[in-house]
Design a protein around this motif. Structure first.
Motif, PDB file in Angstrom:
ATOM      1  N   ALA A 122      11.854  16.599 -32.278  1.00  0.00           N
ATOM      2  CA  ALA A 122      11.072  16.725 -31.049  1.00  0.00           C
ATOM      3  C   ALA A 122       9.814  15.884 -31.168  1.00  0.00           C
ATOM      4  CB  ALA A 122      10.705  18.191 -30.794  1.00  0.00           C
ATOM      5  N   TRP A 123       9.328  15.391 -30.023  1.00  0.00           N
ATOM      6  CA  TRP A 123       8.091  14.619 -30.013  1.00  0.00           C
ATOM      7  C   TRP A 123       7.395  14.829 -28.678  1.00  0.00           C
ATOM      8  CZ3 TRP A 123      13.006  12.847 -29.885  1.00  0.00           C
ATOM      9  CH2 TRP A 123      13.423  12.147 -28.741  1.00  0.00           C
ATOM     10  N   GLY A 124       6.084  14.755 -28.732  1.00  0.00           N
ATOM     11  CA  GLY A 124       5.301  14.930 -27.521  1.00  0.00           C
ATOM     12  C   GLY A 124       4.309  16.061 -27.657  1.00  0.00           C
ATOM     13  N   THR A 125       3.830  16.542 -26.519  1.00  0.00           N
ATOM     14  CA  THR A 125       2.839  17.617 -26.472  1.00  0.00           C
ATOM     15  C   THR A 125       3.406  18.749 -25.634  1.00  0.00           C
ATOM     16  OG1 THR A 125       1.075  15.970 -26.549  1.00  0.00           O
ATOM     17  CG2 THR A 125       0.453  18.203 -25.903  1.00  0.00           C
ATOM     18  N   THR A 126       3.411  19.948 -26.182  1.00  0.00           N
ATOM     19  CA  THR A 126       3.975  21.097 -25.465  1.00  0.00           C
ATOM     20  C   THR A 126       2.909  21.952 -24.797  1.00  0.00           C
ATOM     21  OG1 THR A 126       3.936  22.370 -27.528  1.00  0.00           O
ATOM     22  CG2 THR A 126       5.982  21.233 -26.962  1.00  0.00           C
ATOM     23  N   GLY A 127       1.667  21.479 -24.815  1.00  0.00           N
ATOM     24  CA  GLY A 127       0.604  22.254 -24.182  1.00  0.00           C
ATOM     25  C   GLY A 127      -0.624  22.292 -25.068  1.00  0.00           C
ATOM     26  N   SER A 128      -1.739  22.676 -24.478  1.00  0.00           N
ATOM     27  CA  SER A 128      -3.000  22.673 -25.215  1.00  0.00           C
ATOM     28  C   SER A 128      -3.168  23.907 -26.089  1.00  0.00           C
ATOM     29  CB  SER A 128      -4.173  22.569 -24.234  1.00  0.00           C
ATOM     30  OG  SER A 128      -4.146  23.649 -23.316  1.00  0.00           O
ATOM     31  N   THR A 129      -2.336  24.933 -25.870  1.00  0.00           N
ATOM     32  CA  THR A 129      -2.444  26.149 -26.667  1.00  0.00           C
ATOM     33  C   THR A 129      -1.069  26.551 -27.166  1.00  0.00           C
ATOM     34  OG1 THR A 129      -2.135  27.609 -24.760  1.00  0.00           O
ATOM     35  CG2 THR A 129      -4.395  26.937 -25.283  1.00  0.00           C
ATOM     36  N   LEU A 130      -1.072  27.470 -28.099  1.00  0.00           N
ATOM     37  CA  LEU A 130       0.187  28.044 -28.535  1.00  0.00           C
ATOM     38  C   LEU A 130       0.815  28.832 -27.393  1.00  0.00           C
ATOM     39  CD1 LEU A 130      -1.060  29.216 -32.017  1.00  0.00           C
ATOM     40  CD2 LEU A 130       0.726  27.521 -31.651  1.00  0.00           C
ATOM     41  N   PRO A 131       2.140  28.918 -27.309  1.00  0.00           N
ATOM     42  CA  PRO A 131       2.774  29.618 -26.181  1.00  0.00           C
ATOM     43  C   PRO A 131       2.454  31.106 -26.194  1.00  0.00           C
ATOM     44  CG  PRO A 131       4.391  29.058 -27.853  1.00  0.00           C
ATOM     45  CD  PRO A 131       3.136  28.358 -28.245  1.00  0.00           C
ATOM     46  N   ARG A 132       2.620  31.718 -25.034  1.00  0.00           N
ATOM     47  CA  ARG A 132       2.470  33.174 -24.946  1.00  0.00           C
ATOM     48  C   ARG A 132       3.648  33.866 -25.609  1.00  0.00           C
ATOM     49  NH1 ARG A 132      -1.234  34.744 -20.932  1.00  0.00           N
ATOM     50  NH2 ARG A 132      -0.045  36.587 -20.342  1.00  0.00           N
ATOM     51  N   MET A 133       4.828  33.283 -25.506  1.00  0.00           N
ATOM     52  CA  MET A 133       5.998  33.774 -26.220  1.00  0.00           C
ATOM     53  C   MET A 133       7.008  32.653 -26.347  1.00  0.00           C
ATOM     54  SD  MET A 133       8.773  33.889 -24.027  1.00  0.00           S
ATOM     55  CE  MET A 133       9.836  35.258 -24.370  1.00  0.00           C
ATOM     56  N   ARG A 134       7.883  32.791 -27.345  1.00  0.00           N
ATOM     57  CA  ARG A 134       8.988  31.853 -27.514  1.00  0.00           C
ATOM     58  C   ARG A 134      10.123  32.582 -28.218  1.00  0.00           C
ATOM     59  NH1 ARG A 134       8.406  25.557 -29.585  1.00  0.00           N
ATOM     60  NH2 ARG A 134      10.420  24.848 -28.762  1.00  0.00           N
ATOM     61  N   ARG A 135      11.349  32.343 -27.757  1.00  0.00           N
ATOM     62  CA  ARG A 135      12.544  32.910 -28.359  1.00  0.00           C
ATOM     63  C   ARG A 135      13.504  31.764 -28.666  1.00  0.00           C
ATOM     64  NH1 ARG A 135       9.112  36.324 -28.013  1.00  0.00           N
ATOM     65  NH2 ARG A 135       9.204  38.229 -26.739  1.00  0.00           N
ATOM     66  N   ARG A 136      13.910  31.656 -29.920  1.00  0.00           N
ATOM     67  CA  ARG A 136      14.800  30.569 -30.304  1.00  0.00           C
ATOM     68  C   ARG A 136      15.950  31.126 -31.141  1.00  0.00           C
ATOM     69  NH1 ARG A 136      11.335  25.384 -32.171  1.00  0.00           N
ATOM     70  NH2 ARG A 136      10.320  26.771 -33.661  1.00  0.00           N
ATOM     71  N   PHE A 137      17.137  30.644 -30.837  1.00  0.00           N
ATOM     72  CA  PHE A 137      18.338  31.035 -31.577  1.00  0.00           C
ATOM     73  C   PHE A 137      19.116  29.776 -31.951  1.00  0.00           C
ATOM     74  CE2 PHE A 137      17.315  34.421 -28.597  1.00  0.00           C
ATOM     75  CZ  PHE A 137      17.418  35.576 -29.370  1.00  0.00           C
ATOM     76  N   TRP A 138      19.569  29.732 -33.203  1.00  0.00           N
ATOM     77  CA  TRP A 138      20.481  28.695 -33.670  1.00  0.00           C
ATOM     78  C   TRP A 138      21.629  29.403 -34.369  1.00  0.00           C
ATOM     79  CZ3 TRP A 138      15.242  28.672 -34.518  1.00  0.00           C
ATOM     80  CH2 TRP A 138      14.497  27.607 -33.992  1.00  0.00           C
ATOM     81  N   ALA A 139      22.857  29.102 -34.014  1.00  0.00           N
ATOM     82  CA  ALA A 139      24.002  29.778 -34.633  1.00  0.00           C
ATOM     83  C   ALA A 139      25.160  28.806 -34.794  1.00  0.00           C
ATOM     84  CB  ALA A 139      24.442  30.977 -33.798  1.00  0.00           C
ATOM     85  N   ARG A 140      25.887  28.938 -35.918  1.00  0.00           N
ATOM     86  CA  ARG A 140      27.151  28.255 -36.128  1.00  0.00           C
ATOM     87  C   ARG A 140      28.230  29.312 -36.349  1.00  0.00           C
ATOM     88  NH1 ARG A 140      27.486  22.957 -37.515  1.00  0.00           N
ATOM     89  NH2 ARG A 140      29.635  23.373 -36.851  1.00  0.00           N
ATOM     90  N   PHE A 141      29.414  29.061 -35.773  1.00  0.00           N
ATOM     91  CA  PHE A 141      30.481  30.056 -35.778  1.00  0.00           C
ATOM     92  C   PHE A 141      31.665  29.594 -36.613  1.00  0.00           C
ATOM     93  CE2 PHE A 141      27.885  30.855 -32.111  1.00  0.00           C
ATOM     94  CZ  PHE A 141      27.785  32.241 -32.071  1.00  0.00           C
ATOM     95  N   ASP A 142      32.547  30.565 -36.926  1.00  0.00           N
ATOM     96  CA  ASP A 142      33.624  30.305 -37.880  1.00  0.00           C
ATOM     97  C   ASP A 142      34.652  29.299 -37.381  1.00  0.00           C
ATOM     98  OD1 ASP A 142      34.679  32.017 -35.962  1.00  0.00           O
ATOM     99  OD2 ASP A 142      34.914  33.711 -37.334  1.00  0.00           O
TER     100      ASP A 142
END
Length: 321
Positions: free
Chosen positions: A178-198
């Protein structure tokens, strides 16, 4: 939201804007399911702030956590991705990367103590060796809903050594850039999921709420086909008397109109505090098992909470997943 082609030039360093918080970051995530050792590593180049930083978190199946954190001065964007011995090396753009490290890491008996300053003060220093190769298993995925970033499913091979104990990896995982600016402050919330399946499938979901905006992006790899995600309904169960995630259920709809339902169960969690100026957040990184119909998988669930003066999330988990 649609997926965009990613060209090899995107692997090269991008020209930074004038924004102080501009950042180019590289992330790698892998969980070895048999020994259940997990590596979560991220390096960021922040030339306008004059630094590069890197973190390597290793979750081990006995509940422990090893963490290496390093910083170096850097006033230009660069493809020399090395900080105090932690090195990311691009072998072939969009195809192969190498991760290596041989150095000290703080070791906690329990990853749950990650938010306890005294636990870090008393932590042991152990030798951590990482020698892994990431090889792509699919084309990279970029979502036009969140420009300046892409993700890719691949396989990690190599080894991780923790104080003389060797763990051999030949495991599916995910990387992101990732590159760039996501805002001047930290987010109020963030939810991230990464999954690999069988069956080789992959799932990536990222939802973020800032002071004035809300963003959701994601993609799935299924049967060799990449599809963008358009909607997400998320419900999270927390542990008693905490805001730490215990399990999650989410329903998504892809760009073909098909819906899917996924459940996640948290296996191990590390609540990592961060302070930027007067803003306090906790990033609850966790290793999780996933179920998507008959598929079974393993991966990472990460919840970021910005905290109020009482130390509670500004956005309650029950109302915002």
């Amino acid at each position: 939201m649609t997926l965009q082609a990613v060209l090899p030039d995107e692997e090269r360093p991008h020209a930074p804007s004038s924004a102080t918080g501009w950042n180019e970051s590289y992330s790698f995530y892998v969980v070895e399911p048999t020994d259940r050792i997990a590596l979560l590593s991220r390096m960021g180049v922040r030339p306008n702030e004059g630094i590069m930083d890197v973190g390597c978190d290793v979750f081990v199946s006995d509940g422990g956590l090893l963490a290496a954190r390093h910083v170096r001065p850097q006033v230009e964007n660069t493809d020399d991705l090395e900080v105090e011995g932690v090195r990311y090396e691009m072998v072939r753009p969009l195809e192969e990367w190498r991760l290596s490290y041989d150095g000290p890491a703080h070791s906690l008996r329990s990853s749950r103590d990650a938010g306890d300053h005294e636990a870090w003060h008393k932590s042991r220093l152990e030798r951590l060796i990482v020698d892994l190769v990431f090889r792509a298993e699919a084309a990279p995925a970029a979502d036009d809903a969140w420009p300046g970033r892409f993700g890719q499913a691949g396989r990690f091979t190599g080894e991780i050594w923790v104080s003389g104990d060797e763990y051999r990896l030949d495991s599916p995982g995910i990387r992101e850039k990732a590159w760039g600016t996501t805002g001047s402050t930290l987010p109020r919330m963030r939810r991230r999921f990464w999954a690999r399946f069988d069956d080789g499938s992959a799932l990536v979901i990222d939802r973020r709420i800032d002071d004035e905006t809300e963003q959701m992006a994601g993609w799935i790899l299924e049967g060799g086909e990449m599809r963008a995600l358009h909607e997400l309904r998320l419900c999270t169960e927390t542990e008693a008397d905490t805001f730490w995630q215990k399990s999650a259920e989410f329903v998504f709809r892809d760009d073909a109109g098909r819906e899917g339902s996924v459940s996640a169960s948290i296996l191990q969690i590390a609540p990592l505090p961060t302070v930027r100026g007067a803003v306090r957040v906790v990033v609850c990184s966790s290793v999780a098992s996933f179920a998507w119909g008959a598929r079974r998988g393993i991966g990472v669930a990460e919840y970021l909470h910005r905290l109020d003066e009482s130390g509670q999330p500004l956005l309650p988990v029950a109302e915002h997943g």
